[in-house]
Design a protein around this motif. Structure first.
Motif, PDB file in Angstrom:
ATOM      1  N   LYS A  56     -17.242   6.459  -0.083  1.00 19.60           N
ATOM      2  CA  LYS A  56     -16.318   5.351   0.185  1.00 19.60           C
ATOM      3  C   LYS A  56     -16.504   4.793   1.590  1.00 19.60           C
ATOM      4  CE  LYS A  56     -11.319   4.370   0.226  1.00 19.60           C
ATOM      5  NZ  LYS A  56     -11.223   3.852   1.597  1.00 19.60           N
ATOM      6  N   PRO A  60     -12.443  -0.761   1.199  1.00 23.41           N
ATOM      7  CA  PRO A  60     -11.106  -0.750   0.604  1.00 23.41           C
ATOM      8  C   PRO A  60     -11.154  -0.051  -0.748  1.00 23.41           C
ATOM      9  CG  PRO A  60     -11.701  -2.962   1.359  1.00 23.41           C
ATOM     10  CD  PRO A  60     -12.945  -2.125   1.433  1.00 23.41           C
ATOM     11  N   GLY A  61     -10.110   0.684  -1.060  1.00 24.12           N
ATOM     12  CA  GLY A  61     -10.041   1.420  -2.315  1.00 24.12           C
ATOM     13  C   GLY A  61      -9.049   2.552  -2.178  1.00 24.12           C
ATOM     14  N   LYS A  63      -7.237   5.802  -1.297  1.00 18.23           N
ATOM     15  CA  LYS A  63      -7.516   6.711  -0.186  1.00 18.23           C
ATOM     16  C   LYS A  63      -8.010   8.065  -0.689  1.00 18.23           C
ATOM     17  CE  LYS A  63      -4.306   4.640   3.121  1.00 18.23           C
ATOM     18  NZ  LYS A  63      -3.129   4.870   4.006  1.00 18.23           N
ATOM     19  N   SER A  85      -6.404  -8.064  -7.385  1.00 20.06           N
ATOM     20  CA  SER A  85      -6.065  -7.283  -6.196  1.00 20.06           C
ATOM     21  C   SER A  85      -7.322  -6.688  -5.565  1.00 20.06           C
ATOM     22  CB  SER A  85      -5.076  -6.175  -6.558  1.00 20.06           C
ATOM     23  OG  SER A  85      -4.819  -5.342  -5.450  1.00 20.06           O
ATOM     24  N   LYS A  86      -8.235  -6.194  -6.402  1.00 15.34           N
ATOM     25  CA  LYS A  86      -9.493  -5.646  -5.897  1.00 15.34           C
ATOM     26  C   LYS A  86     -10.309  -6.716  -5.178  1.00 15.34           C
ATOM     27  CE  LYS A  86      -9.991  -1.261  -6.915  1.00 15.34           C
ATOM     28  NZ  LYS A  86     -10.281  -0.278  -5.833  1.00 15.34           N
ATOM     29  N   TRP A  87     -10.429  -7.890  -5.811  1.00 15.58           N
ATOM     30  CA  TRP A  87     -11.238  -8.956  -5.227  1.00 15.58           C
ATOM     31  C   TRP A  87     -10.684  -9.405  -3.880  1.00 15.58           C
ATOM     32  CZ3 TRP A  87     -10.734 -11.749 -10.536  1.00 15.58           C
ATOM     33  CH2 TRP A  87     -11.556 -11.106 -11.467  1.00 15.58           C
ATOM     34  N   LYS A  88      -9.360  -9.411  -3.771  1.00 14.64           N
ATOM     35  CA  LYS A  88      -8.734  -9.869  -2.533  1.00 14.64           C
ATOM     36  C   LYS A  88      -8.760  -8.821  -1.424  1.00 14.64           C
ATOM     37  CE  LYS A  88      -5.555 -13.222  -4.637  1.00 14.64           C
ATOM     38  NZ  LYS A  88      -4.124 -13.587  -4.874  1.00 14.64           N
ATOM     39  N   SER A  89      -9.068  -7.577  -1.769  1.00 11.37           N
ATOM     40  CA  SER A  89      -9.000  -6.501  -0.781  1.00 11.37           C
ATOM     41  C   SER A  89     -10.189  -6.506   0.182  1.00 11.37           C
ATOM     42  CB  SER A  89      -8.919  -5.143  -1.487  1.00 11.37           C
ATOM     43  OG  SER A  89     -10.126  -4.843  -2.168  1.00 11.37           O
ATOM     44  N   GLY A  90     -11.270  -7.183  -0.171  1.00 10.64           N
ATOM     45  CA  GLY A  90     -12.433  -7.242   0.698  1.00 10.64           C
ATOM     46  C   GLY A  90     -13.655  -7.693  -0.066  1.00 10.64           C
ATOM     47  N   SER A  93     -15.268  -3.455  -2.449  1.00 14.23           N
ATOM     48  CA  SER A  93     -14.207  -2.461  -2.607  1.00 14.23           C
ATOM     49  C   SER A  93     -14.732  -1.382  -3.542  1.00 14.23           C
ATOM     50  CB  SER A  93     -12.933  -3.088  -3.161  1.00 14.23           C
ATOM     51  OG  SER A  93     -13.166  -3.679  -4.426  1.00 14.23           O
ATOM     52  N   SER A 106     -17.004  -9.024  -4.385  1.00 15.72           N
ATOM     53  CA  SER A 106     -16.111 -10.132  -4.723  1.00 15.72           C
ATOM     54  C   SER A 106     -16.595 -11.485  -4.216  1.00 15.72           C
ATOM     55  CB  SER A 106     -14.712  -9.866  -4.162  1.00 15.72           C
ATOM     56  OG  SER A 106     -14.750  -9.789  -2.745  1.00 15.72           O
TER      57      SER A 106
END
Length: 506
Positions: A56, A60-61, A63, A85-90, A93, A106
């Motif tokens: 990791k 983002p992902g 913890k 949500s995944k796409w927006k996290s970075g 991810s 993303s």
């Protein structure tokens, strides 16, 4: 996905456990077996977390990874909101499921990079697909072998070939329109009716009348089992009753009848019969190229390849059809302009048969279809697997054996390329729009060495249905609170199943 752990790590842990047991168990050790087992499990779970966190790094992902299963439940019941949500996290991810480490890209740049990096990645679809489609299927080929195989398929999607398919498709449209009209304007979920139209159009184009109506109907029903097995994560062994087992059984039935159709086609063409479908055109082309040393495809190869065409077209195009009718009904101004264009390009024969010349003249209708595919892309992501460690950017190296997933939705909703990206605006593809200035964002049909061979076939199919429906049918979309919400079943659909009603158009 496979449940097998990393072999090296597993053997090291296994050796450590064996040594621990030898030293600390026995009648004189003073240590209980329960304590040893608990300690060992805690150690293995801790090691699993260490491996996950090492892969990791700073992505983002989650913890921490849930022991053994990871994000299994999220993968088995995916939601569009979860993907968003995944796409927006970075731009990258990650998530862990069983022993599989998954990296999600993303951005348009990184997604295109994945699609165009055969040195580092190979398409996997989902792990169960090699079992379902057969490991020797051409879609899993790489390098020169894959390139040469594709060359042998190009003849099936030339303009001449596409012109042969149009009348076949038109007959299927007419048949299903009559079935819809027989309901006398009754409203119901049409998602599955659109799917049935698309399935029959595909089967008749690919194999003509070599399949009986009964067999076509059975294939349509059995194909649900293949669609159901398209989950990112599935039970890895095809034990009786599992989704993968059911999908394999469906594939066996379908391929059996496809092979029978291939054999019938060979016999009929040898007796002087004409071309009636894609399979005929393919076999005729091979017969003509035989003297030139062209590649000759066997019965099973042809059947498996046509199965992949069905795999590529069925769910994605059924999704596109569903959104097409919903969006057109919800935007009567757009539908009115489609109808105006139909009258203009058809002349006096407004209810005439379709031809490829007529379809290619429908400029605005093509813009409409392109906007449908942009706004509601049927394929959100395309899983690949890394063949070796890959420094995908300056900040992160994707580990060997990881699943790395390019996505399409963010690029197709980029406000720079598509201002007001959530609005349905076919004019953005016209002379006054500027969407065509961003061709790299339009990854609806993939990109790179595995891009979709049947792109133009899919466009003409969707344009043809929209064109004929606009002239022959009046339709109403009965909106609900879930009409604009997205559900995921291999591809994307309205949560409410698209409730519509159809009546004849004068």
């Amino acid at each position: 996905m496979s449940l097998s752990f990393d072999n090296h790590a597993f053997k090291a842990a296994q050796s450590a456990v064996k040594t621990f047991f030898q030293k600390n168990t026995g009648p004189n050790s003073g240590v209980s077996t329960t304590a040893v087992v608990v300690t060992t499990l805690v150690g293995l779970f801790a090691y699993e977390q260490y491996v996950y966190l090492k892969k990791k790094q700073n992505l983002p992902g989650p913890k921490y990874k849930i022991p053994i299963i990871g994000a299994l439940m999220d993968s088995m019941n995916p939601t569009f909101e979860g993907y968003l949500s995944k796409w927006k996290s970075g731009e990258l991810s990650c998530v862990g499921v069983f022993d599989r480490f998954v990296v999600i890209a993303s951005t348009c740049e990184l997604s295109r990079k994945i699609l165009n990096s055969p040195v580092y990645v190979v398409p996997t679809v989902v792990d169960s697909m090699r079992t379902i489609l057969c490991a020797d299927n051409w879609v899993f080929m790489e390098g020169k072998e894959h390139v040469e195989y594709r060359k042998g398929l190009n003849v099936l999607f030339t303009r001449k070939a596409l012109g042969i398919y149009v009348p076949i498709q038109d007959r299927v449209y007419t048949k299903h329109f009559k079935e819809w009209l027989a309901l006398d304007g009754k409203s119901e979920q049409y998602q599955w009716r659109f799917r049935e139209l698309n399935m029959e159009a595909s089967l008749r184009v690919f194999l003509g009348d070599f399949l009986s109506d009964e067999v076509c109907s059975t294939i349509s029903q059995k194909y649900f089992d293949i669609t159901a097995a398209l989950e990112l994560v599935n039970f890895p062994w095809p034990f009786p009753g599992t989704k993968v087992w059911k999908a394999m059984r469906a594939r066996q039935y379908i391929v059996h009848h496809f092979i029978a159709g291939v054999q019938d086609s060979r016999k009929r063409l040898s007796a002087g019969g004409g071309v009636t479908c894609m399979m005929d055109a393919w076999i005729k082309s091979m017969n003509e190229d035989q003297v030139k040393g062209g590649k000759m495809f066997g019965d099973r190869e042809i059947a498996l390849t046509i199965l992949t065409f069905l795999f590529a077209s069925q769910d994605a195009t059924s999704s596109a059809l569903t959104w097409a009718f919903q969006l057109l009904a919800d935007h009567p101004d757009v539908l009115a302009r489609v109808r105006e264009e139909q009258i203009a390009v058809r002349g006096d024969d407004v209810n005439g048969k379709l031809t490829i010349d007529v379809l290619e003249s429908m400029t605005y209708t093509r813009q409409v279809v392109k906007e449908i595919l942009r706004l509601r892309p049927p394929v959100l992501m395309i899983p690949y697997q890394t063949k070796k460690d890959w420094p995908i950017n300056d900040n992160y190296t994707v580990p060997k054996g990881a699943m790395v997933i390019p996505t399409t939705y963010p690029a197709l909703h980029d406000p720079v390329a598509y201002p007001e990206p959530e609005s349905f605006n076919p004019d953005r593809w016209g002379p006054e729009g500027h969407a065509e200035k961003y061709p790299k964002n339009f990854m609806v049909f993939g990109n790179g060495p595995h891009h979709c061979l049947g792109k133009e076939y899919a466009f003409l199919h969707l344009i043809g249905i929209v064109a004929q429906a606009s002239m022959q049918l009046d339709f109403v979309h009965h909106r609900t609170k879930d009409s604009d919400k997205i559900s995921i079943f291999a591809t994307i659909y309205p949560v409410d199943g698209c409730i519509m009603s159809f009546t004849p158009r004068a």
